[in-house]
Design an enzyme around this catalytic site. Sequence first.
Site, short mmCIF file in Angstrom:
data_model
loop_
_atom_site.label_atom_id
_atom_site.label_comp_id
_atom_site.label_asym_id
_atom_site.label_seq_id
_atom_site.Cartn_x
_atom_site.Cartn_y
_atom_site.Cartn_z
N GLU A 160 39.54 49.38 23.76
CA GLU A 160 40.97 49.30 24.11
C GLU A 160 41.73 48.68 22.96
OE1 GLU A 160 42.10 47.34 27.77
OE2 GLU A 160 40.43 48.28 28.86
N GLU B 120 35.70 43.44 30.31
CA GLU B 120 36.37 42.15 30.11
C GLU B 120 35.98 41.10 31.15
OE1 GLU B 120 40.56 42.49 29.61
OE2 GLU B 120 40.38 43.72 27.83
C1 BGP Z 1 43.10 44.80 29.34
C2 BGP Z 1 42.59 45.58 30.53
C3 BGP Z 1 43.34 46.81 30.83
C4 BGP Z 1 44.83 46.72 30.58
C5 BGP Z 1 45.21 45.98 29.32
C6 BGP Z 1 46.66 45.54 29.25
O1 BGP Z 1 42.84 43.45 29.51
O2 BGP Z 1 41.23 45.93 30.34
O3 BGP Z 1 43.01 47.20 32.14
O4 BGP Z 1 45.48 46.31 31.68
O5 BGP Z 1 44.44 44.82 29.12
O6 BGP Z 1 46.77 44.21 29.69
P1 BGP Z 1 47.70 43.65 30.82
O7 BGP Z 1 47.83 44.68 31.88
O8 BGP Z 1 47.00 42.42 31.32
O9 BGP Z 1 48.99 43.35 30.16
#
Ligand code: BGP
Length: 498
Positions: free
Chosen positions: A404, A215
């Site tokens: 993801e 990301e």
């Molecule tokens: C993505 C990331 C993850 C995880 C997930 C949940 O952007 O790659 O590492 O954290 O999102 O998002 P957040 O923790 O920003 O709510």
Amino acid sequence: MTHALPLLPDFVPVAPATARHTGIAPVIKGSAATPASALGSEARNSAMLTYSSPFPADFVFGVAAAAPQIEGAAFTDGKGESIWDRFCRTPGKVHDDDTLDVACDHYNRFDDDFALMASLGVRNYRLSLAWPRIYPNGDGELNQAGLDFYHRLFASMKKHGIEPWVTLFHWDLPQSLEDRGGWTSRVTVDAFARYADTVVKAFAGEVKHWITMNEIRCFTQLAYGYGTKAPGRKESTAVVNQTFHHALLCHGHGVRAVREFGGAGAVVGLTDNCDVCIPVTETPADIAAAKAWFLEKNAHVLGAMHAGHYPAEYLERVGPDAPDVRPGDFDLISLATDHLGLNIYTGTYVRASRDGIQAWEAVPLPANYPRADSPWLHIAPQSIYWATRFCAELYGHQSLFITENGCGYNDEPVVNGEVLDLHRRDFLRNHLREAHRAIADGVPLKGYFLWSFIDNYEWEDGYQRRFGIVHCDYATQVRTPKLSARYYAEVMRERCIL
Ligand code: BGP
């Protein structure tokens, strides 16, 4: 029940793309013309897949997590400070000032965690390596104890029959590099090249699936533009665009390192959180509008990578804020990859503009549109279908993975040994249906990794937000598989939507 949808009107069977990354089919702003599909005639055949059919035999089901979010042991065995170790200690930056110091204590409990994964039938696990564990200062001295830890971890995965899918960089930049400019500086690019060479050489015997970066938008734009993620800087647009460019260079170095040192059978690609959209209606006009939106919004990462230069439309848009590009940069950035990973959580609705002049119109979400507790996570399962389809059509990708997908909620208490997260089960099922539909329509979607295996440190949301299918009691480190874990275990076993 039969769920095989007819191919949508803009699926024009053409010869399959010969190169991994073909040129970008042109979308002319304001034009009603629809780019020809990059999907081959096999799209028609695979439309025989029906709702009750199993996923293809080679479809990969897995779960995902990342080193800084689960490992803990933030200063153990020589690990250096990361920008998140520093950021979380800046009061007010992270929910409850939570730190990554212990997290899920996976550093000490990985063997039990892999046993639990195996008991749920997980055979593929996406994880990341902590750069500051290996080079505590980012460059400089190598910390052998860091490499040894991952050797032990991979041995345990092997013992439990779990295949590693390894991300080289998932946001935990060594603080020492940030002190020298971080993502704004080429010092970080050189340091990453060395780190990538080191880890690919070290783990070539244990790892075959590599992901370069996770990301890019999040650790550049959100971290150096909005300042909501570490290191929390608010720089100019020009500086932010330069951080994107440096991240793309590091992606290129990751690909190069795997080609040079990965050994036979090693594969590599980027994981991107591209901007994703959904046509309001699945009609040719709205689909063309959505595709034009997708191309425009993703010009600076996916567009640049696949075209081998920054697209003219992007350069025109950013004007004097365009990144500084040096000779040879795009030779690295556009190295052919084996797959593209997409992290899909939400999407924007797009339709044909009513004035008939603009190529698209984004429709704002009403206040009561359903969402998870993460305020940004509006629930839009069709994102999976359209993101993967557009990536196949626009960039000619032959191998796409959802690296993801998941949802974050706050209170998910364990009651009588259970967490009844029907909301997550529903989220998962609806997204898998769209993945299944994409495959049925000929999109080369090869796998799905659920975020996340276990509740963990969710960056600025700390431990408040739970994305896991396994509950973590942070006080006791007791793990409790939630209802969604049981559900996903059945899906993986049957290879069907249940
Ligand atoms: C993505 C990331 C993850 C995880 C997930 C949940 O952007 O790659 O590492 O954290 O999102 O998002 P957040 O923790 O920003 O709510």
